[in-house]
Motif scaffolding. Structure first.
Motif, PDB file in Angstrom:
ATOM      1  N   MET A   1      11.983 -13.020  -7.119  1.00  0.00           N
ATOM      2  CA  MET A   1      10.614 -12.767  -7.075  1.00  0.00           C
ATOM      3  C   MET A   1      10.243 -11.604  -6.104  1.00  0.00           C
ATOM      4  SD  MET A   1       8.030 -15.911  -5.672  1.00  0.00           S
ATOM      5  CE  MET A   1       7.897 -15.509  -3.991  1.00  0.00           C
ATOM      6  N   THR A   2       9.064 -10.901  -6.574  1.00  0.00           N
ATOM      7  CA  THR A   2       8.648 -10.038  -5.556  1.00  0.00           C
ATOM      8  C   THR A   2       7.317 -10.332  -4.786  1.00  0.00           C
ATOM      9  OG1 THR A   2       9.349  -8.411  -7.212  1.00  0.00           O
ATOM     10  CG2 THR A   2       7.838  -7.561  -5.662  1.00  0.00           C
ATOM     11  N   VAL A   3       7.559  -9.980  -3.649  1.00  0.00           N
ATOM     12  CA  VAL A   3       6.118 -10.451  -2.884  1.00  0.00           C
ATOM     13  C   VAL A   3       5.646  -9.003  -2.670  1.00  0.00           C
ATOM     14  CG1 VAL A   3       7.429 -12.152  -1.743  1.00  0.00           C
ATOM     15  CG2 VAL A   3       7.735 -10.024  -0.684  1.00  0.00           C
ATOM     16  N   ALA A   4       4.152  -9.271  -2.352  1.00  0.00           N
ATOM     17  CA  ALA A   4       3.362  -8.066  -2.065  1.00  0.00           C
ATOM     18  C   ALA A   4       3.031  -7.669  -0.732  1.00  0.00           C
ATOM     19  CB  ALA A   4       1.883  -8.263  -2.500  1.00  0.00           C
ATOM     20  N   LEU A   5       3.717  -6.744   0.192  1.00  0.00           N
ATOM     21  CA  LEU A   5       3.263  -6.442   1.456  1.00  0.00           C
ATOM     22  C   LEU A   5       1.850  -5.781   1.684  1.00  0.00           C
ATOM     23  CD1 LEU A   5       6.611  -4.625   2.168  1.00  0.00           C
ATOM     24  CD2 LEU A   5       6.162  -6.851   3.069  1.00  0.00           C
ATOM     25  N   THR A   6       1.099  -6.440   2.502  1.00  0.00           N
ATOM     26  CA  THR A   6      -0.023  -6.179   2.846  1.00  0.00           C
ATOM     27  C   THR A   6      -0.060  -5.859   4.214  1.00  0.00           C
ATOM     28  OG1 THR A   6      -1.068  -8.406   3.129  1.00  0.00           O
ATOM     29  CG2 THR A   6      -0.991  -7.872   1.106  1.00  0.00           C
ATOM     30  N   GLU A   7      -1.737  -5.461   4.664  1.00  0.00           N
ATOM     31  CA  GLU A   7      -1.858  -5.345   6.058  1.00  0.00           C
ATOM     32  C   GLU A   7      -1.974  -6.567   6.743  1.00  0.00           C
ATOM     33  OE1 GLU A   7      -5.449  -2.929   6.757  1.00  0.00           O
ATOM     34  OE2 GLU A   7      -4.608  -1.158   5.631  1.00  0.00           O
ATOM     35  N   ASP A   8      -1.708  -7.734   6.075  1.00  0.00           N
ATOM     36  CA  ASP A   8      -1.628  -9.145   6.828  1.00  0.00           C
ATOM     37  C   ASP A   8      -0.326  -9.049   7.602  1.00  0.00           C
ATOM     38  OD1 ASP A   8      -4.078  -9.782   6.238  1.00  0.00           O
ATOM     39  OD2 ASP A   8      -3.391 -10.747   4.234  1.00  0.00           O
ATOM     40  N   GLU A   9       0.678  -8.467   7.290  1.00  0.00           N
ATOM     41  CA  GLU A   9       2.080  -8.345   7.874  1.00  0.00           C
ATOM     42  C   GLU A   9       2.235  -7.713   9.055  1.00  0.00           C
ATOM     43  OE1 GLU A   9       2.165 -10.618   5.096  1.00  0.00           O
ATOM     44  OE2 GLU A   9       1.924  -8.834   3.909  1.00  0.00           O
ATOM     45  N   VAL A  10       1.157  -6.951   9.417  1.00  0.00           N
ATOM     46  CA  VAL A  10       1.427  -6.370  10.819  1.00  0.00           C
ATOM     47  C   VAL A  10       1.297  -7.136  11.773  1.00  0.00           C
ATOM     48  CG1 VAL A  10       0.031  -4.652  12.393  1.00  0.00           C
ATOM     49  CG2 VAL A  10       0.032  -4.232   9.830  1.00  0.00           C
TER      50      VAL A  10
ATOM     51  N   THR B   1       9.750  -5.455  14.180  1.00  0.00           N
ATOM     52  CA  THR B   1       8.232  -5.772  13.919  1.00  0.00           C
ATOM     53  C   THR B   1       7.461  -4.928  13.140  1.00  0.00           C
ATOM     54  OG1 THR B   1       8.435  -6.895  16.407  1.00  0.00           O
ATOM     55  CG2 THR B   1       6.229  -6.514  15.189  1.00  0.00           C
ATOM     56  N   VAL B   2       6.791  -5.539  12.108  1.00  0.00           N
ATOM     57  CA  VAL B   2       5.976  -4.634  11.484  1.00  0.00           C
ATOM     58  C   VAL B   2       4.909  -3.860  12.231  1.00  0.00           C
ATOM     59  CG1 VAL B   2       4.250  -4.468   9.451  1.00  0.00           C
ATOM     60  CG2 VAL B   2       6.257  -6.047   9.314  1.00  0.00           C
ATOM     61  N   ALA B   3       5.143  -2.340  12.473  1.00  0.00           N
ATOM     62  CA  ALA B   3       4.067  -1.591  12.961  1.00  0.00           C
ATOM     63  C   ALA B   3       2.701  -1.296  12.349  1.00  0.00           C
ATOM     64  CB  ALA B   3       4.485  -0.468  13.477  1.00  0.00           C
ATOM     65  N   GLU B   4       3.027  -1.142  10.973  1.00  0.00           N
ATOM     66  CA  GLU B   4       1.729  -0.857   9.815  1.00  0.00           C
ATOM     67  C   GLU B   4       2.385  -1.074   8.445  1.00  0.00           C
ATOM     68  OE1 GLU B   4       0.314   3.229   9.353  1.00  0.00           O
ATOM     69  OE2 GLU B   4       2.484   4.044  10.322  1.00  0.00           O
ATOM     70  N   VAL B   5       1.268  -1.492   7.572  1.00  0.00           N
ATOM     71  CA  VAL B   5       1.596  -1.196   6.023  1.00  0.00           C
ATOM     72  C   VAL B   5       0.993  -0.226   5.394  1.00  0.00           C
ATOM     73  CG1 VAL B   5       1.669  -2.700   4.136  1.00  0.00           C
ATOM     74  CG2 VAL B   5       2.257  -3.936   6.236  1.00  0.00           C
ATOM     75  N   ARG B   6       1.556   0.765   4.743  1.00  0.00           N
ATOM     76  CA  ARG B   6       0.935   1.657   4.168  1.00  0.00           C
ATOM     77  C   ARG B   6       1.368   1.758   2.516  1.00  0.00           C
ATOM     78  NH1 ARG B   6       2.049   6.764   7.907  1.00  0.00           N
ATOM     79  NH2 ARG B   6       4.163   5.853   7.376  1.00  0.00           N
ATOM     80  N   HIS B   7       0.448   1.584   1.709  1.00  0.00           N
ATOM     81  CA  HIS B   7       0.748   1.715   0.317  1.00  0.00           C
ATOM     82  C   HIS B   7       1.769   0.536  -0.277  1.00  0.00           C
ATOM     83  CE1 HIS B   7      -1.840   5.299   0.295  1.00  0.00           C
ATOM     84  NE2 HIS B   7      -0.920   5.674   1.129  1.00  0.00           N
ATOM     85  N   GLY B   8       1.773  -0.451   0.226  1.00  0.00           N
ATOM     86  CA  GLY B   8       2.597  -1.691  -0.048  1.00  0.00           C
ATOM     87  C   GLY B   8       3.828  -1.439   0.737  1.00  0.00           C
ATOM     88  N   THR B   9       4.182  -0.603   1.494  1.00  0.00           N
ATOM     89  CA  THR B   9       5.468  -0.459   2.116  1.00  0.00           C
ATOM     90  C   THR B   9       5.155  -0.709   3.794  1.00  0.00           C
ATOM     91  OG1 THR B   9       6.208   1.354   0.909  1.00  0.00           O
ATOM     92  CG2 THR B   9       6.951   1.370   3.012  1.00  0.00           C
ATOM     93  N   ALA B  10       6.069  -1.629   4.261  1.00  0.00           N
ATOM     94  CA  ALA B  10       5.875  -1.831   5.548  1.00  0.00           C
ATOM     95  C   ALA B  10       6.756  -1.071   6.348  1.00  0.00           C
ATOM     96  CB  ALA B  10       6.549  -3.431   5.919  1.00  0.00           C
ATOM     97  N   HIS B  11       6.246  -0.589   7.789  1.00  0.00           N
ATOM     98  CA  HIS B  11       6.687   0.200   8.559  1.00  0.00           C
ATOM     99  C   HIS B  11       7.330  -0.332   9.856  1.00  0.00           C
ATOM    100  CE1 HIS B  11       6.200   3.854   6.046  1.00  0.00           C
ATOM    101  NE2 HIS B  11       5.042   3.166   5.875  1.00  0.00           N
ATOM    102  N   VAL B  12       8.560  -0.772   9.785  1.00  0.00           N
ATOM    103  CA  VAL B  12       8.928  -1.632  11.106  1.00  0.00           C
ATOM    104  C   VAL B  12       9.600  -0.769  12.097  1.00  0.00           C
ATOM    105  CG1 VAL B  12      10.703  -3.409  11.363  1.00  0.00           C
ATOM    106  CG2 VAL B  12       9.653  -3.227   8.964  1.00  0.00           C
ATOM    107  N   SER B  13       9.300  -1.389  13.356  1.00  0.00           N
ATOM    108  CA  SER B  13       9.667  -0.885  14.609  1.00  0.00           C
ATOM    109  C   SER B  13      10.725  -1.496  15.166  1.00  0.00           C
ATOM    110  CB  SER B  13       8.500  -0.430  15.684  1.00  0.00           C
ATOM    111  OG  SER B  13       7.953  -1.764  15.878  1.00  0.00           O
ATOM    112  N   ALA B  14      11.729  -0.712  15.727  1.00  0.00           N
ATOM    113  CA  ALA B  14      12.967  -1.273  16.318  1.00  0.00           C
ATOM    114  C   ALA B  14      13.395  -0.454  17.252  1.00  0.00           C
ATOM    115  CB  ALA B  14      13.679  -1.944  15.329  1.00  0.00           C
ATOM    116  N   ASP B  15      14.412  -1.012  17.997  1.00  0.00           N
ATOM    117  CA  ASP B  15      15.176  -0.210  18.794  1.00  0.00           C
ATOM    118  C   ASP B  15      15.851   0.925  17.944  1.00  0.00           C
ATOM    119  OD1 ASP B  15      18.352  -1.106  18.491  1.00  0.00           O
ATOM    120  OD2 ASP B  15      16.988  -2.988  18.688  1.00  0.00           O
ATOM    121  N   GLU B  16      16.348   1.939  18.618  1.00  0.00           N
ATOM    122  CA  GLU B  16      16.991   3.140  18.101  1.00  0.00           C
ATOM    123  C   GLU B  16      18.156   2.664  17.272  1.00  0.00           C
ATOM    124  OE1 GLU B  16      18.838   7.468  18.807  1.00  0.00           O
ATOM    125  OE2 GLU B  16      17.584   6.432  20.440  1.00  0.00           O
TER     126      GLU B  16
END
Length: 80
Positions: free
Chosen positions: A1-10, A24-39
């Motif tokens: 099952m595919t889930v939709a990533l939205t700005e609600d995931e920030v 942690t999700v820093a932002e969601v752009r065009h259905g892609t979550a950009h996740v911040s973490a340690d290096e």
């Protein structure tokens, strides 16, 4: 099952299939979550995920890499 990533995931935690915190999700752009973490985690996740990364501080997660979204976290597919 595919889930939709939205700005609600920030600000949601992202965990791998074993429940290990991988950022942690820093932002969601065009259905892609950009996740911040340690290096170290970013480098490891950029290598594991087929979509690669966006910069030195985040990695990208597309919806096909997500197994489940709950109220407070995103669980990555165990195959990821």
């Amino acid at each position: 099952m595919t889930v939709a990533l939205t700005e609600d995931e920030v600000d949601k935690k992202v965990v791998d299939g074993d429940g290990t915190d991988v950022g942690t999700v820093a932002e969601v752009r065009h259905g892609t979550a950009h996740v911040s973490a340690d290096e170290e985690t970013v480098e490891r996740m950029q290598a594991r995920l087929p979509q690669g990364g966006t910069d030195g501080n985040t990695y990208a997660v597309h919806d096909e890499s997500v197994a489940e979204i709950t109220d407070d976290r995103i669980v990555l597919d165990a195959r990821t």
